[in-house]
Design an enzyme around this catalytic site. Structure first.
Site, PDB file in Angstrom:
ATOM      1  N   THR A 226       0.818  -1.206   0.000  1.00  0.00           N
ATOM      2  CA  THR A 226       0.000   0.000   0.000  1.00  0.00           C
ATOM      3  C   THR A 226       0.858   1.264   0.000  1.00  0.00           C
ATOM      4  O   THR A 226       1.984   1.244   0.514  1.00  0.00           O
ATOM      5  CB  THR A 226      -0.907  -0.012   1.254  1.00  0.00           C
ATOM      6  OG1 THR A 226      -1.502   1.270   1.421  1.00  0.00           O
ATOM      7  CG2 THR A 226      -0.118  -0.309   2.531  1.00  0.00           C
ATOM      8  N   ASP A 227       0.284   2.350  -0.506  1.00  0.00           N
ATOM      9  CA  ASP A 227       0.990   3.639  -0.446  1.00  0.00           C
ATOM     10  C   ASP A 227       1.073   4.177   0.981  1.00  0.00           C
ATOM     11  O   ASP A 227       1.845   5.098   1.263  1.00  0.00           O
ATOM     12  CB  ASP A 227       0.305   4.677  -1.360  1.00  0.00           C
ATOM     13  CG  ASP A 227      -1.160   4.939  -1.043  1.00  0.00           C
ATOM     14  OD1 ASP A 227      -1.712   4.313  -0.114  1.00  0.00           O
ATOM     15  OD2 ASP A 227      -1.767   5.784  -1.738  1.00  0.00           O
ATOM     16  N   GLU A 228       0.285   3.585   1.897  1.00  0.00           N
ATOM     17  CA  GLU A 228       0.281   4.095   3.282  1.00  0.00           C
ATOM     18  C   GLU A 228       1.616   3.872   3.992  1.00  0.00           C
ATOM     19  O   GLU A 228       1.846   4.469   5.045  1.00  0.00           O
ATOM     20  CB  GLU A 228      -0.833   3.424   4.081  1.00  0.00           C
ATOM     21  CG  GLU A 228      -2.191   3.778   3.575  1.00  0.00           C
ATOM     22  CD  GLU A 228      -3.294   3.416   4.556  1.00  0.00           C
ATOM     23  OE1 GLU A 228      -3.005   3.144   5.727  1.00  0.00           O
ATOM     24  OE2 GLU A 228      -4.443   3.417   4.121  1.00  0.00           O
TER      25      GLU A 228
ATOM     26  N   TYR B 196      -2.037  -0.750  11.102  1.00  0.00           N
ATOM     27  CA  TYR B 196      -2.154  -1.409   9.785  1.00  0.00           C
ATOM     28  C   TYR B 196      -0.961  -1.079   8.894  1.00  0.00           C
ATOM     29  O   TYR B 196      -0.267  -1.975   8.394  1.00  0.00           O
ATOM     30  CB  TYR B 196      -3.460  -0.992   9.090  1.00  0.00           C
ATOM     31  CG  TYR B 196      -3.449  -1.250   7.598  1.00  0.00           C
ATOM     32  CD1 TYR B 196      -3.437  -2.554   7.095  1.00  0.00           C
ATOM     33  CD2 TYR B 196      -3.403  -0.191   6.674  1.00  0.00           C
ATOM     34  CE1 TYR B 196      -3.392  -2.793   5.717  1.00  0.00           C
ATOM     35  CE2 TYR B 196      -3.364  -0.429   5.310  1.00  0.00           C
ATOM     36  CZ  TYR B 196      -3.358  -1.729   4.840  1.00  0.00           C
ATOM     37  OH  TYR B 196      -3.301  -1.962   3.483  1.00  0.00           O
TER      38      TYR B 196
ATOM     39  N   LYS C 129       2.161  -3.385   7.290  1.00  0.00           N
ATOM     40  CA  LYS C 129       2.411  -3.518   5.837  1.00  0.00           C
ATOM     41  C   LYS C 129       3.846  -3.088   5.523  1.00  0.00           C
ATOM     42  O   LYS C 129       4.528  -3.719   4.706  1.00  0.00           O
ATOM     43  CB  LYS C 129       1.416  -2.683   5.028  1.00  0.00           C
ATOM     44  CG  LYS C 129      -0.021  -3.185   5.051  1.00  0.00           C
ATOM     45  CD  LYS C 129      -0.209  -4.579   4.467  1.00  0.00           C
ATOM     46  CE  LYS C 129       0.005  -4.638   2.967  1.00  0.00           C
ATOM     47  NZ  LYS C 129      -0.344  -5.992   2.425  1.00  0.00           N
TER      48      LYS C 129
END
Ligand code: NAD
Ligand code: DAU
Length: 332
Positions: free
Chosen positions: A121-123, A148, A152
């Protein structure tokens, strides 16, 4: 014809990816999915039994994983605990699945020399100011905000280490926010669409100025297939479709598409640590692998998505009340 193991293939993006593979290749797919609250057999309905098998199991179960990986040409790893709000409530399953589960798969890939593609993810990059002219690139430093996104980020770093230390033939992709059919009603867009269908007012966290960079799940799927086929081992590719929108505009658009006044929503308690803005620069993927998104018109894609939720109430109805009870207990 390859035999692909797709983890998390009964989830939102995983099931869209399985459908994309069946429509665009001769590959066989074995889905490995724990069928948590987020997994749904019905998301794979209609796919031919000779092309797709579903194995119900945990990616952290080394025995189950090894048996499947020993027969596979490649692993495409979508399985995760994926929802930020849940990770703020109970982080533990995020560590078990996102960290230990990814580790278990990497060890199997290492034993069998199996091609591995890791979905992320870009997060992992944290967030941007609203007026920052920069977007995330493959060299942006990691700076995750939530339980979260930190798990990741940890899983991405495990993949990089298994490539460098053990020669596992892996690639990584980091994608922005997906929308489309089969997304769980806990997530922003399906929550608001199903709220309107149920006569509940949409709920906007905080001011609603937060920006997400929307991409249709089908475009995410085509990008992952392009990386699986042509990506360079050890490389990371950012996936995005230049779809930046603030949350308030998205809610107003949903209300408009559904024939409601565009101000018929509530502001609710903000998310703790709420990331302000994500924005992806996907030029590496576009220039090196020739990928381009098909869904360039967000309003048209959103209208299709509204139609899908209207037409498939039996797919989401069983989850709706529990999700709304979880949110309303937190003032959201
Ligand atoms: P989802 O929550 O809809 O689906 C996750 C799937 O994984 C479910 O089918 C669930 O049953 C399965 N799963 C969970 N734990 C498991 C375990 N221990 N073993 C086996 N299966 C397990 O998630 P999603 O939104 O489809 O996201 C899929 C992947 O894409 C995740 O890795 C996520 O981090 C990443 N991603 C999501 C987005 C997005 O916008 N949704 C954007 C970028 C990246
Ligand atoms: O950026 C990629 C990420 O996108 C993925 O890694 C995650 O798995 C995926 O869930 C998504 O994370 P977000 O936290 O951005 O998605 P979510 O749908 O939860 O929220 C989108 C935005 O909408 C966010 O700014 C919070 C806000 N929101 C969310 C809900 C559920 C609301 O304003 N109201 C809501 O009811």
């Amino acid at each position: 014809m390859r035999n692909l193991v797709v983890t998390g293939g009964a989830g939102f993006i995983g099931s869209n990816f399985v459908r994309h593979v069946i429509e665009n290749t001769d590959d066989h797919v074995t889905v490995l999915d724990k069928l948590t609250y987020a997994g749904n057999r019905a998301s794979l309905e209609g796919l031919s039994g000779s092309r797709v098998d579903l194995v119900e199991g945990d990616i952290a179960d080394a025995e189950v994983v090894d048996a499947l990986v020993s027969e596979a040409d490649a692993i495409v790893h979508f399985a995760a605990e994926s929802h930020n709000d849940n990770s703020l409530h109970d982080p533990r399953p995020f560590l078990d699945t996102n960290i230990i589960g990814t580790y278990t798969l990497l060890e199997a890939a290492r034993r069998h020399g199996t091609r591995f593609h890791h979905i992320s993810t870009d997060e992992v990059y944290g967030d941007l100011e609203l007026d920052d002219p920069q977007r995330f690139t493959e060299s942006t430093p990691y700076n995750p905000s939530s339980p979260y996104s930190s798990t990741k980020a940890g899983s991405d770093l495990l993949v990089r280490a298994w490539v460098r230390s053990f020669g596992v033939p892996a690639t990584i992709s980091n994608c922005s926010n997906n929308y489309g059919p089969y997304q769980h009603v806990e997530k922003f867009i399906p929550r608001q669409i199903t709220n309107v269908i149920r006569g509940i007012r949409p709920k906007l966290y905080g001011t609603g100025e937060n920006v997400r960079d929307w991409i249709h799940a089908e475009d995410h799927s085509s990008a992952v297939l392009a990386i699986l086929d042509g990506g360079a081992i050890g490389e990371t590719y950012l996936i995005g479709a230049d779809g930046e929108k603030d949350n308030k505009s998205v809610v107003e658009l949903i209300l408009d598409l559904m024939g409601q006044p565009s101000d018929a929503y509530d502001h609710v308690v903000d998310r703790a640590g709420h990331d302000l803005r994500y924005a992806i620069d996907s030029s590496k993927l576009r220039s090196e692998l020739g990928w381009a998104p098909k869904f360039q018109d967000f309003e048209a894609g959103l209208a299709d998505t509204v139609r899908w939720y209207r037409d498939n109430e039996s797919w989401w109805a069983g989850s709706k009340d529990g999700v709304e009870a979880f949110y309303s207990a937190k003032g959201q």
